[in-house]
Design a protein around this motif. Structure first.
Motif, PDB file in Angstrom:
ATOM      1  N   ALA A 180       0.628  -1.174  -0.138  1.00 56.33           N
ATOM      2  CA  ALA A 180      -0.023   0.034  -0.027  1.00 56.33           C
ATOM      3  C   ALA A 180       0.791   1.219  -0.169  1.00 56.33           C
ATOM      4  O   ALA A 180       0.632   2.244  -0.870  1.00 56.33           O
ATOM      5  CB  ALA A 180      -0.770  -0.085   1.316  1.00 56.33           C
ATOM      6  N   VAL A 181       2.031   1.247   0.754  1.00 56.72           N
ATOM      7  CA  VAL A 181       3.003   2.357   0.940  1.00 56.72           C
ATOM      8  C   VAL A 181       3.406   2.497  -0.479  1.00 56.72           C
ATOM      9  O   VAL A 181       3.758   3.785  -1.045  1.00 56.72           O
ATOM     10  CB  VAL A 181       3.904   2.319   1.797  1.00 56.72           C
ATOM     11  N   PHE A 182       4.030   1.559  -1.087  1.00 57.94           N
ATOM     12  CA  PHE A 182       4.617   1.628  -2.281  1.00 57.94           C
ATOM     13  C   PHE A 182       3.717   1.905  -3.538  1.00 57.94           C
ATOM     14  O   PHE A 182       4.067   3.011  -4.585  1.00 57.94           O
ATOM     15  CB  PHE A 182       5.145   0.050  -2.482  1.00 57.94           C
ATOM     16  N   GLU A 183       2.818   1.142  -3.657  1.00 59.90           N
ATOM     17  CA  GLU A 183       1.690   1.552  -4.753  1.00 59.90           C
ATOM     18  C   GLU A 183       0.888   2.579  -4.629  1.00 59.90           C
ATOM     19  O   GLU A 183       0.642   3.361  -5.540  1.00 59.90           O
ATOM     20  CB  GLU A 183       1.033   0.203  -5.303  1.00 59.90           C
ATOM     21  N   GLN A 184       0.330   2.614  -3.477  1.00 60.03           N
ATOM     22  CA  GLN A 184      -0.806   3.665  -3.457  1.00 60.03           C
ATOM     23  C   GLN A 184      -0.317   5.089  -2.891  1.00 60.03           C
ATOM     24  O   GLN A 184      -0.901   6.176  -3.494  1.00 60.03           O
ATOM     25  CB  GLN A 184      -1.886   3.164  -2.226  1.00 60.03           C
ATOM     26  N   ASN A 185       0.628   5.008  -2.129  1.00 57.94           N
ATOM     27  CA  ASN A 185       1.300   6.278  -1.688  1.00 57.94           C
ATOM     28  C   ASN A 185       2.344   6.630  -2.404  1.00 57.94           C
ATOM     29  O   ASN A 185       3.163   7.732  -2.050  1.00 57.94           O
ATOM     30  CB  ASN A 185       1.717   6.358   0.170  1.00 57.94           C
ATOM     31  N   ASN A 186       2.816   5.732  -3.471  1.00 57.82           N
ATOM     32  CA  ASN A 186       4.098   6.198  -4.355  1.00 57.82           C
ATOM     33  C   ASN A 186       5.303   6.410  -3.410  1.00 57.82           C
ATOM     34  O   ASN A 186       6.009   7.271  -3.439  1.00 57.82           O
ATOM     35  CB  ASN A 186       3.919   7.423  -4.967  1.00 57.82           C
ATOM     36  N   GLY A 187       5.301   5.468  -2.386  1.00 57.10           N
ATOM     37  CA  GLY A 187       6.329   5.444  -1.426  1.00 57.10           C
ATOM     38  C   GLY A 187       7.361   4.615  -1.521  1.00 57.10           C
ATOM     39  O   GLY A 187       7.599   4.067  -2.573  1.00 57.10           O
ATOM     40  N   ILE A 188       8.221   4.307  -0.598  1.00 58.31           N
ATOM     41  CA  ILE A 188       9.563   3.779  -0.474  1.00 58.31           C
ATOM     42  C   ILE A 188       9.371   2.398   0.169  1.00 58.31           C
ATOM     43  O   ILE A 188       8.751   2.371   1.201  1.00 58.31           O
ATOM     44  CB  ILE A 188      10.541   4.300  -0.172  1.00 58.31           C
ATOM     45  N   VAL A 189      10.039   1.510  -0.279  1.00 59.49           N
ATOM     46  CA  VAL A 189      10.266   0.010   0.349  1.00 59.49           C
ATOM     47  C   VAL A 189      11.779  -0.165   0.267  1.00 59.49           C
ATOM     48  O   VAL A 189      12.446  -0.071  -0.598  1.00 59.49           O
ATOM     49  CB  VAL A 189       9.749  -1.157  -0.346  1.00 59.49           C
ATOM     50  N   SER A 190      12.280  -0.406   1.520  1.00 60.81           N
ATOM     51  CA  SER A 190      13.683  -0.624   1.681  1.00 60.81           C
ATOM     52  C   SER A 190      14.244  -1.366   2.814  1.00 60.81           C
ATOM     53  O   SER A 190      13.226  -1.898   3.669  1.00 60.81           O
ATOM     54  CB  SER A 190      14.361   1.024   2.289  1.00 60.81           C
ATOM     55  N   SER A 191      15.146  -1.795   2.755  1.00 60.39           N
ATOM     56  CA  SER A 191      15.595  -2.962   3.561  1.00 60.39           C
ATOM     57  C   SER A 191      17.232  -2.705   3.770  1.00 60.39           C
ATOM     58  O   SER A 191      18.049  -2.390   3.053  1.00 60.39           O
ATOM     59  CB  SER A 191      15.213  -4.439   2.924  1.00 60.39           C
ATOM     60  N   VAL A 192      17.682  -3.622   4.840  1.00 62.43           N
ATOM     61  CA  VAL A 192      19.311  -3.864   4.930  1.00 62.43           C
ATOM     62  C   VAL A 192      19.603  -4.975   5.657  1.00 62.43           C
ATOM     63  O   VAL A 192      18.630  -5.644   6.310  1.00 62.43           O
ATOM     64  CB  VAL A 192      19.791  -2.635   6.207  1.00 62.43           C
ATOM     65  N   CYS A 193      20.615  -5.622   4.996  1.00 62.11           N
ATOM     66  CA  CYS A 193      21.219  -6.865   5.544  1.00 62.11           C
ATOM     67  C   CYS A 193      20.126  -7.988   5.306  1.00 62.11           C
ATOM     68  O   CYS A 193      19.460  -8.240   4.288  1.00 62.11           O
ATOM     69  CB  CYS A 193      21.631  -6.556   6.918  1.00 62.11           C
TER      70      CYS A 193
END
Length: 153
Positions: free
Chosen positions: A45-58
């Motif tokens: 929802a954050v990525f597609e509807q809000n045009n947001g970011i998905v991030s991760s580390v390690c």
């Protein structure tokens, strides 16, 4: 410590209020995070509807391996992705035998381009609004990249 003990359950999160989702590292991220439908729904929802970011580390990159776009494609398909590579794990270690999957293998199986740099050095991949880092040393660079992407919107 209060916030840790009193965090929201996924069903309590209103994804419309967020512009980014970040998956933290640590080997615990290998267990059940990738399969958690509530967390997946928030991230997408954050990525597609809000045009947001998905991030991760390690090892947090384990959390994104099963994320699917609304068109059914995996989020990582045709994208550059980093995380903790199998080649850096301690071969033969008991913990490794318990991992449900290997991050790099799963990313590749989902059509992603898994990349990493030198051991014990920061390494970040920025592929649009998907921002991933190889290890904890990449955390600052991932956060800075997230800020830059958010400021450009």
């Amino acid at each position: 410590m209060y916030a840790i003990g009193n965090s929201f359950a996924p069903e309590e999160v209103d994804a419309s209020e967020y512009q980014a989702v970040h998956y933290l590292g640590g080997s615990n991220a290998m267990y059940e995070v990738a399969e958690h439908h509530g967390v997946q729904a928030i991230a997408m929802a954050v990525f597609e509807q809000n045009n947001g970011i998905v991030s991760s580390v390690c090892h947090g990159t384990a959390g994104i391996v099963n994320l699917k776009l609304s068109n059914g494609e995996y989020l990582v398909a045709n994208r550059r992705v980093s995380g903790y590579p199998e080649s850096f794990e301690r071969a033969g270690a008991e913990y490794l035998k318990e991992f449900p999957f290997m991050i790099g293998e799963r990313i590749k199986a989902r059509g992603g381009d898994f990349r990493h740099g030198e051991r014990n050095k920061p390494f970040v991949e920025i592929d649009g609004r998907l921002i991933t880092g190889q290890n904890y040393l990449s955390s600052v660079a991932v956060a800075e990249a997230m800020i830059q992407v958010l400021e450009k919107r």
